[in-house]
Design a protein around this motif. Structure first.
Motif, PDB file in Angstrom:
ATOM      1  N   THR A 495     -22.028  11.876  45.729  1.00 41.25           N
ATOM      2  CA  THR A 495     -21.162  12.934  46.251  1.00 41.25           C
ATOM      3  C   THR A 495     -20.684  12.597  47.665  1.00 41.25           C
ATOM      4  N   PHE A 496     -21.444  11.799  48.393  1.00 38.36           N
ATOM      5  CA  PHE A 496     -21.044  11.306  49.720  1.00 38.36           C
ATOM      6  C   PHE A 496     -19.699  10.584  49.604  1.00 38.36           C
ATOM      7  N   GLY A 497     -19.616   9.696  48.617  1.00 38.65           N
ATOM      8  CA  GLY A 497     -18.368   8.973  48.395  1.00 38.65           C
ATOM      9  C   GLY A 497     -17.256   9.866  47.882  1.00 38.65           C
ATOM     10  N   TYR A 498     -17.594  10.826  47.022  1.00 35.74           N
ATOM     11  CA  TYR A 498     -16.576  11.749  46.500  1.00 35.74           C
ATOM     12  C   TYR A 498     -15.890  12.509  47.639  1.00 35.74           C
ATOM     13  N   VAL A 499     -16.688  12.974  48.602  1.00 37.83           N
ATOM     14  CA  VAL A 499     -16.114  13.714  49.723  1.00 37.83           C
ATOM     15  C   VAL A 499     -15.160  12.833  50.518  1.00 37.83           C
ATOM     16  N   ALA A 500     -15.579  11.604  50.806  1.00 36.73           N
ATOM     17  CA  ALA A 500     -14.746  10.693  51.598  1.00 36.73           C
ATOM     18  C   ALA A 500     -13.423  10.398  50.900  1.00 36.73           C
ATOM     19  N   GLN A 501     -13.478  10.070  49.608  1.00 38.42           N
ATOM     20  CA  GLN A 501     -12.251   9.730  48.903  1.00 38.42           C
ATOM     21  C   GLN A 501     -11.320  10.926  48.800  1.00 38.42           C
ATOM     22  N   GLY A 502     -11.883  12.119  48.583  1.00 39.61           N
ATOM     23  CA  GLY A 502     -11.055  13.308  48.451  1.00 39.61           C
ATOM     24  C   GLY A 502     -10.377  13.689  49.752  1.00 39.61           C
ATOM     25  N   LEU A 503     -11.120  13.701  50.864  1.00 35.89           N
ATOM     26  CA  LEU A 503     -10.530  14.027  52.148  1.00 35.89           C
ATOM     27  C   LEU A 503      -9.452  13.026  52.525  1.00 35.89           C
ATOM     28  N   GLY A 504      -9.698  11.755  52.217  1.00 36.35           N
ATOM     29  CA  GLY A 504      -8.750  10.714  52.593  1.00 36.35           C
ATOM     30  C   GLY A 504      -7.608  10.526  51.626  1.00 36.35           C
ATOM     31  N   GLY A 505      -7.660  11.204  50.482  1.00 36.69           N
ATOM     32  CA  GLY A 505      -6.612  11.000  49.484  1.00 36.69           C
ATOM     33  C   GLY A 505      -6.619   9.588  48.933  1.00 36.69           C
ATOM     34  N   LEU A 506      -7.815   9.011  48.743  1.00 32.02           N
ATOM     35  CA  LEU A 506      -7.961   7.615  48.347  1.00 32.02           C
ATOM     36  C   LEU A 506      -8.485   7.500  46.917  1.00 32.02           C
ATOM     37  N   LYS A 507      -7.961   6.541  46.178  1.00 36.00           N
ATOM     38  CA  LYS A 507      -8.522   6.174  44.879  1.00 36.00           C
ATOM     39  C   LYS A 507      -9.416   4.953  45.111  1.00 36.00           C
ATOM     40  N   PRO A 508     -10.719   5.154  45.133  1.00 39.30           N
ATOM     41  CA  PRO A 508     -11.606   4.070  45.534  1.00 39.30           C
ATOM     42  C   PRO A 508     -11.861   3.083  44.393  1.00 39.30           C
ATOM     43  N   TRP A 509     -12.446   1.975  44.765  1.00 42.18           N
ATOM     44  CA  TRP A 509     -13.065   1.089  43.778  1.00 42.18           C
ATOM     45  C   TRP A 509     -14.515   1.548  43.656  1.00 42.18           C
ATOM     46  N   ILE A 510     -14.927   1.901  42.468  1.00 42.43           N
ATOM     47  CA  ILE A 510     -16.254   2.474  42.237  1.00 42.43           C
ATOM     48  C   ILE A 510     -17.206   1.386  41.758  1.00 42.43           C
ATOM     49  N   LEU A 511     -18.309   1.213  42.458  1.00 38.88           N
ATOM     50  CA  LEU A 511     -19.340   0.259  42.038  1.00 38.88           C
ATOM     51  C   LEU A 511     -20.084   0.843  40.843  1.00 38.88           C
ATOM     52  N   TYR A 512     -20.100   0.118  39.746  1.00 38.62           N
ATOM     53  CA  TYR A 512     -20.852   0.573  38.579  1.00 38.62           C
ATOM     54  C   TYR A 512     -22.338   0.643  38.906  1.00 38.62           C
ATOM     55  N   LYS A 513     -23.016   1.567  38.265  1.00 43.26           N
ATOM     56  CA  LYS A 513     -24.459   1.689  38.484  1.00 43.26           C
ATOM     57  C   LYS A 513     -25.158   0.508  37.806  1.00 43.26           C
ATOM     58  N   PRO A 514     -25.873  -0.318  38.573  1.00 45.98           N
ATOM     59  CA  PRO A 514     -26.511  -1.502  37.983  1.00 45.98           C
ATOM     60  C   PRO A 514     -27.715  -1.135  37.122  1.00 45.98           C
ATOM     61  N   GLU A 515     -27.957  -1.935  36.120  1.00 44.61           N
ATOM     62  CA  GLU A 515     -29.118  -1.771  35.247  1.00 44.61           C
ATOM     63  C   GLU A 515     -29.971  -3.039  35.307  1.00 44.61           C
ATOM     64  N   ASN A 516     -31.289  -2.857  35.324  1.00 48.27           N
ATOM     65  CA  ASN A 516     -32.236  -3.984  35.300  1.00 48.27           C
ATOM     66  C   ASN A 516     -31.990  -4.977  36.441  1.00 48.27           C
ATOM     67  N   GLU A 517     -31.601  -4.443  37.598  1.00 46.25           N
ATOM     68  CA  GLU A 517     -31.396  -5.267  38.791  1.00 46.25           C
ATOM     69  C   GLU A 517     -30.407  -6.405  38.539  1.00 46.25           C
ATOM     70  N   THR A 518     -29.399  -6.117  37.740  1.00 42.39           N
ATOM     71  CA  THR A 518     -28.391  -7.120  37.395  1.00 42.39           C
ATOM     72  C   THR A 518     -27.016  -6.617  37.835  1.00 42.39           C
ATOM     73  N   VAL A 519     -26.234  -7.508  38.399  1.00 43.10           N
ATOM     74  CA  VAL A 519     -24.887  -7.146  38.829  1.00 43.10           C
ATOM     75  C   VAL A 519     -24.020  -6.887  37.603  1.00 43.10           C
ATOM     76  N   PRO A 520     -23.418  -5.713  37.468  1.00 44.60           N
ATOM     77  CA  PRO A 520     -22.563  -5.440  36.307  1.00 44.60           C
ATOM     78  C   PRO A 520     -21.340  -6.352  36.301  1.00 44.60           C
ATOM     79  N   ASN A 521     -20.806  -6.553  35.132  1.00 45.09           N
ATOM     80  CA  ASN A 521     -19.592  -7.357  34.977  1.00 45.09           C
ATOM     81  C   ASN A 521     -18.568  -6.553  34.168  1.00 45.09           C
ATOM     82  N   PRO A 522     -17.506  -6.086  34.800  1.00 44.00           N
ATOM     83  CA  PRO A 522     -17.124  -6.278  36.204  1.00 44.00           C
ATOM     84  C   PRO A 522     -17.986  -5.450  37.144  1.00 44.00           C
TER      85      PRO A 522
END
Length: 576
Positions: A495-522
């Motif tokens: 929600t920290f990020g949601y507030v920032a993007q909404g106030l700024g009128g920004l469409k962010p790049w969202i980091l996927y939630k990682p599973e098993n300590e592995t970097v998601p692809n993409p």
């Protein structure tokens, strides 16, 4: 005068120059002593004129708050250190190329009519100064939204605490009798959960009040006064401290006698005589509580003068699925993804203390960059970090999306060739580890593009301290700083990020939630809209009284990118 950093480009003409050039001529009849006196007087006059011209052109500069490892720097010759906890309610200083606030077009100061006039500007500097930081509204509010906000402000002024209408309603509340809707009806928002959740739920409660012609009153909790200015002119939104139900706020739950869901379970709703209803809209709410989002149930609630609401959800997407609200919402928000952007810029103005932190940090570290990139990091791993897989994902996203340049590990020398583009990277995290790694990477090696990268982090609290006043002051300052960025990377579910993007009128790049300590692809994806995600929506068709996928009912309410069961508002061109 060392506080002045430049001379006037058009110094006043010295009226004594011509006389001085003719001093040797005996025709003047002046002796050397008289000439010397005239010369001294001219110099004094020139000095006075010069000082006045400089003062009028260049106001004195003030200090700037600085975080990261450097703490706080005051930008003057003494480099005096200021404490983060000191009073920071000083007016900002503008860069030389910026317009002073007083000569901004009125529509800019008022965000296209979104904000009302009639406030004491000095009591809340941020209300009208946000436009000075390159953040005018990215979309234009509808004329209908502007008119409804002015109507609401009039209603709020008429029904605010200590007015005759409020006092009459209070008497009925204390009596416990249900008398039907009154001249003034209320929704009371209970301060609950973390700061990001509270901001999102306050916006949700306000929109609900707007749709139902109720007055929003806010439980001040432990720090509302420290974080936000009053949003409505000439009347407070704060619930009086002597409100008779305040001592029950923390104990209200699904089993409370006046809980709407509980009354439905007990089949007592039709015979109930009550002056208030408790609405339990927290993430653990059950099927009966979720009937709040049904047309028929809204009809019953309109008869009750006081609604007490506890929630940790941004529930606005489901308001768009209530038929009686549909037409009004369409008129208020022709662009669906602007709901929080407009409500957030209208409601949430940092107090002077918080605004001081924001403006000093921005000017010290971010203002002069050609481009500003925000990276918001929220890690749900309970172990102490930092974690290498999180760092790898951040870099994979930033490099893949060309938000940041690659480094050249085989080149260590810096060869200046003309003007190089500069990027300021603002990172926010409870841990300093990710900031340190990224900072060191761009410090130790040049970039392949020749760009100069500065990396900054205002604070690193170690762990979330919900309810701690200074922790929330810093968190609010960082959310707002992120909203001032040109591009933004956020973390899933945050929600920290949601507030920032909404106030700024920004469409962010969202980091996927990682599973098993592995970097998601993409590692990340671009958001469909700048709207926050409703994490716990109902999946129920009120008409057919059966379960349904509420993310498939209308084209402008879709499932979230970062939470497959969540709901968010999108516009037609962003359907996916």
């Amino acid at each position: 005068m060392k506080r002045f950093n430049r001379n006037s480009t058009d110094p006043p003409k010295d009226p004594g120059n011509d006389a001085f050039s003719r001093a040797p001529e005996t025709k003047c009849g002046l002796n050397p002593l008289k000439l010397m006196g005239i010369f001294v007087a001219c110099l004094m006059g020139l000095s006075g004129l010069f000082s006045v011209s400089v003062i009028l052109r260049d106001p004195p500069s003030h200090g700037m708050w600085a975080g990261a490892e450097a703490r706080v720097l005051e930008v003057n010759s003494q480099r005096e250190v200021l404490s983060l906890e000191e009073d920071s309610s000083q007016p900002i200083e503008l860069h030389k190329e910026e317009k002073p606030l007083g000569i901004l077009p009125k529509e800019d100061k008022l965000l296209g009519g979104l904000l009302a006039v009639g406030f004491d500007e000095g009591s809340c500097l941020s209300r009208y100064q946000s436009v000075l930081f390159g953040k005018p509204l990215r979309h234009k509010p509808s004329s209908y939204l502007i008119s409804r906000l002015r109507r609401y402000e009039s209603l709020h002024k008429r029904c605010a605490p200590l007015t005759e209408s409020y006092n009459k309603s209070m008497e009925l509340l204390k009596s416990g009798q249900q008398t039907g809707p009154l001249d003034c009806n209320y929704v009371v928002w209970i301060s609950f959960s973390g700061l990001g959740n509270r901001i999102l739920t306050l916006a949700s409660a306000f929109l609900y009040a707007l749709l139902t012609n109720r007055v929003l009153l806010v439980d001040r909790g432990v720090d509302i006064n420290d974080l936000f200015c009053e949003p409505f002119p000439e009347a407070s939104w704060l619930l009086p401290t002597d409100f008779p139900l305040s001592d029950q706020f923390s104990s209200f739950n699904q089993k409370s006698v006046n809980s709407y869901g509980n009354m439905l379970k007990n089949n007592s709703i039709e015979t109930a005589v009550t002056s208030f209803l408790y609405l339990h809209l927290v993430h653990d709410y059950d099927d009966q509580d979720k009937l709040f989002f049904c047309e028929q149930d809204q009809g019953f609630m309109q008869k009750v003068p006081w609604l007490i609401m506890k929630t940790d959800n941004y529930f606005i997407p489901s308001l768009f699925l209530i038929p009686s609200f549909e037409h009004e919402l369409q008129n208020l928000f022709p662009e669906k993804e602007t709901v929080f952007h407009f409500l957030g810029r209208y409601l949430f103005h940092p107090t002077n203390q918080v605004w001081g932190l924001i403006t000093r940090y921005y000017q010290a570290y971010l203002a002069k960059a050609d481009e500003r990139i925000g990276i918001q990091i929220r890690v749900f791993d309970p172990r102490p970090g930092p974690f290498q897989y999180v760092l790898d994902q951040i870099l994979a996203c930033a490099l893949k999306e060309t938000l940041l340049p690659e480094i050249n590990p085989h080149e260590v020398n810096f060869s200046p060739t003309g003007n190089r583009k500069t990027k300021a990277v603002l990172m926010t995290s409870l841990s300093s580890g990710y900031f340190e790694k990224v900072r060191d990477m761009y410090w130790e090696y040049p970039t392949v593009t020749g760009e100069v990268i500065g990396v900054y982090q205002p604070s690193h609290e170690g762990y979330q301290k919900t309810g701690k006043q200074m922790h929330n002051v810093k968190a609010w300052a960082e959310m707002y700083l992120l909203s001032l960025m040109d591009k933004l990377v956020t973390s899933s579910w945050s929600t920290f990020g949601y507030v920032a993007q909404g106030l700024g009128g920004l469409k962010p790049w969202i980091l996927y939630k990682p599973e098993n300590e592995t970097v998601p692809n993409p590692p990340c994806r671009r958001a469909m809209s700048m709207e926050p995600c409703f994490h716990a929506p109902p999946f129920y068709d009120c008409k057919r009284k059966m379960g349904v996928d509420t993310g498939e009912l209308v084209p402008y309410v879709r499932h979230c990118e970062d939470m497959s069961w969540g709901l968010k508002l999108v516009d037609n061109e962003n359907w996916s």
